[in-house]
Scaffold this active site. Structure first.
Site: not given
Length: 187
Positions: A155, A83-86, A153, A125
Site C-alpha cells: 500500500c 492491510c485492512e486499510h487498502h 507494505h 502490522q
C-alpha cells in the site's frame, strides 16, 4: 486476549461483489477471460482470511515432560498479511521467542501457527505484533518474550507515496528481555 471469532466468507456474496467491482472498473465480468475471476477471488479471500479460524488455545498446549527452561527463538518466519486499510498485501518475516516460564514449552511449529493465525487476517502490522505478543503471554506465561516483525507494505509502495521496498520494523519485548534483549531482537 482479544481474539475475533471465525469470520465465515460468504462466497456467493463475495462473487457478486467482485462482479460488481469489475463492472465498476469498466470491465465485463462475463467476458471469457474474466468469467471465472469472481469465484477465484472469493476462494483467494477465503484462504487469505483463514487465520480467524485458528484456535490458539488448542495450538499452544505445553509439551509433556520436564524441559530445560532455555530461550526458544524462531527467526525469519515468513508471512503474508493483508492491510485492512487498502486490502493490499504486506509481507515479511517474524522473529518470535520466549523464555519458558509457568506455561511450559510448546512445539516449534506451534509458534509458526501463532504468526499465521494473525497474518491470515485483515491486519495492521502494529496490531499483529501486539496480538502475537498477547498470545505468547496468555498461553505460555513465559518469563520473557519477544516479537519482531519486519515487513514491506505494497500500500505504501504501489499507491500514495509510491515508495517500494521500505521495510517497517515493529518490536515488542517483555520481562527481562525488555532491558536486555537477546541478539535476534536487537536493532
Amino acid at each position: 486476549m482479544t481474539d475475533q471469532p471465525f469470520a465465515h466468507v460468504d462466497r456467493t456474496a463475495s462473487e457478486a461483489a467482485v462482479r460488481a467491482l469489475l463492472r465498476g472498473l469498466g470491465q465485463n465480468p462475463d467476458a471469457p477471460e474474466l468469467r471465472d475471476t469472481p469465484a477465484r477471488v472469493a476462494e483467494f479471500w477465503a484462504e487469505r482470511l483463514a487465520g480467524y479460524g485458528i484456535d490458539l488455545s488448542a495450538e499452544l498446549k505445553p509439551l509433556p515432560g520436564d524441559l530445560a527452561p532455555v530461550p526458544v527463538i524462531l527467526e525469519r518466519i515468513p508471512f503474508v498479511s493483508t492491510c485492512e486499510h487498502h486490502l493490499a498485501p504486506f509481507e515479511g518475516h517474524a522473529t518470535i521467542g520466549y523464555l519458558p516460564g509457568a506455561g511450559g514449552t510448546v512445539g516449534l511449529s506451534k509458534l509458526v501457527r501463532v504468526v499465521q493465525a494473525y497474518a491470515w487476517r485483515l491486519q495492521v502490522q502494529e496490531r499483529m505484533a501486539q496480538q502475537i505478543a498477547e498470545a505468547l503471554q496468555t498461553y505460555l506465561r513465559p518469563a520473557a518474550w519477544g516479537v519482531q516483525l519486519l515487513a514491506v507494505h505494497t500500500c505504501m509502495g504501489h499507491r500514495g507515496v509510491k515508495t517500494p521496498d521500505v521495510p517497517v520494523r515493529t518490536t515488542l519485548l517483555g520481562g527481562p528481555w525488555e532491558a536486555n534483549p537477546p541478539v535476534p531482537f536487537r536493532i
